[in-house]
Design a protein around this motif. Structure first.
Motif, short mmCIF file in Angstrom:
data_model
loop_
_atom_site.label_atom_id
_atom_site.label_comp_id
_atom_site.label_asym_id
_atom_site.label_seq_id
_atom_site.Cartn_x
_atom_site.Cartn_y
_atom_site.Cartn_z
N ALA A 24 0.81 -1.22 0.00
CA ALA A 24 0.00 0.00 0.00
C ALA A 24 0.85 1.27 0.00
CB ALA A 24 -0.94 0.00 1.21
N TYR A 47 2.37 -3.57 -9.93
CA TYR A 47 1.95 -3.19 -8.58
C TYR A 47 1.41 -4.41 -7.85
CZ TYR A 47 2.09 1.49 -10.62
OH TYR A 47 2.49 2.64 -11.25
N PRO A 105 -0.70 -4.84 -4.61
CA PRO A 105 -1.39 -4.18 -3.50
C PRO A 105 -1.47 -5.08 -2.28
CG PRO A 105 -2.99 -4.88 -5.15
CD PRO A 105 -1.63 -5.22 -5.69
N CYS A 159 -1.53 -4.73 2.45
CA CYS A 159 -0.82 -4.18 3.60
C CYS A 159 -0.65 -5.27 4.64
CB CYS A 159 -1.56 -2.98 4.18
SG CYS A 159 -0.70 -2.18 5.53
N LEU A 208 -3.10 -11.23 -10.94
CA LEU A 208 -3.53 -11.61 -9.61
C LEU A 208 -5.02 -11.91 -9.64
CD1 LEU A 208 -1.69 -8.96 -7.39
CD2 LEU A 208 -1.01 -11.32 -7.82
N PRO A 209 -5.42 -13.12 -9.26
CA PRO A 209 -6.85 -13.44 -9.20
C PRO A 209 -7.53 -12.69 -8.05
CG PRO A 209 -5.58 -15.24 -8.28
CD PRO A 209 -4.58 -14.25 -8.82
N TYR A 210 -8.86 -12.64 -8.08
CA TYR A 210 -9.65 -11.85 -7.13
C TYR A 210 -9.21 -12.06 -5.68
CZ TYR A 210 -13.60 -9.88 -4.58
OH TYR A 210 -14.35 -9.12 -3.73
N VAL A 227 -6.20 -10.06 -4.40
CA VAL A 227 -6.18 -8.59 -4.46
C VAL A 227 -6.83 -8.03 -3.20
CG1 VAL A 227 -6.88 -6.53 -5.75
CG2 VAL A 227 -6.24 -8.61 -6.97
N HIS A 228 -6.03 -7.37 -2.38
CA HIS A 228 -6.53 -6.68 -1.18
C HIS A 228 -5.79 -5.37 -1.04
CE1 HIS A 228 -9.23 -9.55 0.74
NE2 HIS A 228 -8.46 -10.49 0.22
N TYR A 229 -6.51 -4.35 -0.58
CA TYR A 229 -5.83 -3.07 -0.32
C TYR A 229 -5.49 -2.94 1.16
CZ TYR A 229 -7.99 -1.97 -4.88
OH TYR A 229 -8.41 -1.98 -6.20
N ASP A 230 -5.97 -3.87 1.97
CA ASP A 230 -5.69 -3.78 3.41
C ASP A 230 -4.76 -4.91 3.86
OD1 ASP A 230 -7.36 -6.00 3.38
OD2 ASP A 230 -9.00 -5.03 4.45
N CYS A 239 -6.83 2.35 2.81
CA CYS A 239 -7.58 1.19 3.29
C CYS A 239 -7.04 0.55 4.57
CB CYS A 239 -7.68 0.14 2.20
SG CYS A 239 -8.50 0.74 0.72
N PRO A 240 -5.70 0.41 4.73
CA PRO A 240 -5.24 -0.32 5.92
C PRO A 240 -5.70 0.33 7.24
CG PRO A 240 -3.46 -0.11 4.34
CD PRO A 240 -4.58 0.75 3.84
N SER A 289 -12.86 -1.04 5.63
CA SER A 289 -12.12 -1.96 4.76
C SER A 289 -12.73 -3.37 4.82
CB SER A 289 -10.66 -2.02 5.19
OG SER A 289 -9.90 -2.66 4.20
N GLN A 331 -13.80 0.05 -2.50
CA GLN A 331 -12.72 -0.94 -2.51
C GLN A 331 -13.14 -2.18 -3.31
OE1 GLN A 331 -12.15 -3.25 1.16
NE2 GLN A 331 -10.12 -2.33 1.33
N TYR A 338 -11.54 -4.06 -6.48
CA TYR A 338 -11.20 -5.49 -6.56
C TYR A 338 -11.85 -6.11 -7.81
CZ TYR A 338 -9.84 -5.31 -1.55
OH TYR A 338 -9.26 -5.02 -0.34
N ASN A 356 -10.14 -5.47 -10.87
CA ASN A 356 -8.73 -5.85 -10.79
C ASN A 356 -7.82 -4.61 -10.85
OD1 ASN A 356 -6.11 -7.65 -12.24
ND2 ASN A 356 -7.17 -8.39 -10.43
N LEU A 380 -5.07 -2.49 -9.57
CA LEU A 380 -3.91 -2.80 -8.72
C LEU A 380 -3.14 -1.54 -8.32
CD1 LEU A 380 -2.52 -5.98 -10.53
CD2 LEU A 380 -4.22 -5.84 -8.72
N ASP A 381 -3.40 -0.42 -9.00
CA ASP A 381 -2.67 0.81 -8.67
C ASP A 381 -3.61 2.00 -8.84
OD1 ASP A 381 -2.77 0.65 -11.55
OD2 ASP A 381 -1.32 2.27 -11.58
#
Lengths: 180, 252
Positions: free
Chosen positions: A86, A146, A148, A150, A172-174, A177-180, B97-98, B103, B109, B113, B116, B118-119
């Motif tokens: 992140a 990238y 993603p 954390c 990356l499959p579903y 993928v996490h943003y947290d 998000c963290p 979250s 969010q 997802y 997809n 990613l950035d």
């Protein structure tokens, strides 16, 4: 025998959590080092990138002048540069200081904060100068991929690197993928 | 003879007065969206639900279904547009998000997802936005507001109040609270209001709920937003029909 793929890694304004998560690939690391050789990385303490790195993994955003120099060194020497986690992607939690003027941040930490003794703002010439804001990597150099999260999970590192080493476009499959 | 449109080649019936979004949801076709909610009048502002209708781009949440329309939604080009729009939403606000209690339950969010994403592609604004924690039960974190107006509509249309509004234009656009002080505590807003629970992001959050559901066990951690959204809009995959068919087999 063909030479191994050279992977360099570093942590800029990060917490090394992404590196810890990378190490969570556990015994898969043994498979990885059959085809990969680590270049500059906190894992082996090599201080500078060789000129022929294939993959650079960068954790953390850019918060000071040294981060900028390291990031540029990686961009210059790595064919593929990857923003990991992140903070590398959007500045992350260190970027929370972006909403407070730098002078106020320094005053709170070194002058006025609770329990501060001998208050003074550190000014040793060896210390890198802070940037006014913490920035994500893609605002400083071109980033190719990238990851993603954390942190991104060990499986994210594994999927990405094995895709890339196999010569296919990483995806990356579903569930990865996490943003947290 | 019932009227139909096609979406991505699939024939879909509709009733007079339905939007393309309504017809799609009823038929189990998910069109990504953030400002749309089936319980409230459409707003058409987030543009994620943009589809091609007979070759022209329209918001499917506002555009009426008409007999014989050829609609394209799940195309590479439209999904690329949607990803860019979502990235713009991420860089315009402060979506870290963290550190966000929403979250895992956050639609912004989850759309990221789903696409997809990613950035964030664009440079970050790091806009300076305020928090309003004045209300005893609910807080507003303007860092996460995407101006979908769902709280505005829920307060007016479901709660019979008028707590929220959007003020300013362009980059100065912001959510305001309808009280002399501008603070949420000085309104008739209550934690039981529909508007307190409608926010697709973490901009309006109930207090004292943090980590009641652990990260990793939240709505979108295991289910994609397309399934969740269709279920919420009342679509039921044809399980009852299948059950009935199975039952009739036994009857025979």
């Amino acid at each position: 025998m063909t030479s191994k793929i050279r992977v360099a890694t570093t942590s800029l304004a990060g917490c090394f959590g992404c590196h810890m998560s990378f190490l969570d690939i556990d015994e898969r690391m043994l498979k990885l080092v059959e085809v990969v050789e680590f270049d500059r990385s906190p894992i082996n303490d090599i201080e500078h990138c060789s000129s022929n790195c294939d993959i650079g993994l960068i954790e953390g955003g850019v918060c000071n002048s040294e981060n900028v120099h390291v990031l540029r060194e990686f961009r210059k020497n790595c064919k593929i540069l990857v923003a990991v986690g992140a903070c590398a992607i959007n500045g992350g939690l260190p970027a929370l200081r972006n909403f407070v003027p730098l002078e106020e941040c320094l005053a709170e930490a070194y002058l006025d904060g609770i329990g501060v003794e001998n208050p003074q703002i550190p000014s040793d010439p060896e210390l890198p100068l802070l940037l006014d804001k913490v920035r994500p990597l893609h605002e400083v150099v071109k980033i190719d991929y990238y990851l993603p999260g954390c942190p991104p999970s060990a499986d994210v590192f594994w999927k990405f690197l094995t895709d890339l080493i196999a010569g296919s476009e990483p995806s990356l499959p579903y569930e990865l993928v996490h943003y947290d | 003879m019932s009227k139909t449109i096609t979406i991505d080649g699939k024939t879909i019936p509709f009733e007079e007065g339905q939007t393309i979004m309504d017809a799609a949801s009823a038929a189990g076709v998910y069109i990504p969206h953030l400002c749309h909610h089936p319980d409230y009048s459409p707003h058409g502002s987030c543009k994620l639900c943009n589809v091609s209708v007979n070759g022209r781009i329209c918001s499917s949440c506002t555009f009426p279904a008409m007999d014989g329309q050829t609609v394209l939604s799940d195309t590479h080009e439209l999904n690329e547009d949607r990803r860019r729009i979502t990235q713009m939403l991420f860089v315009e606000g402060n979506h870290l998000c963290p550190g966000c209690e929403k979250s895992g339950n956050c639609q912004l969010q989850a759309v990221g997802y789903h696409l997809n994403m990613l950035d964030n592609h664009f440079p970050h604004f790091y806009a300076s936005r305020e928090m309003d924690a004045s209300h005893p039960d609910v807080l507003i974190d303007h860092n996460r507001c995407i101006f979908c107006t769902l709280c505005v509509r829920a307060s007016q249309q479901a709660d019979g109040k008028d707590v929220f509004a959007i003020s300013g234009r362009g980059i100065n656009k912001h959510l305001i609270v309808n009280s002399q002080s501008g603070l949420l505590k000085d309104t008739d807003f209550e934690a039981t209001d529909n508007a307190a629970h409608i926010c697709p992001t973490g901009a309006i959050l109930a207090k004292r709920q943090g980590f009641r559901v652990p990260i990793g066990r939240r709505t979108y951690d295991h289910k994609e937003i397309d399934q969740v959204s269709l279920a919420e809009s009342g679509y039921r995959p044809n399980t009852t029909l299948i059950a009935e068919t199975e039952q009739s087999q036994y009857d025979e």
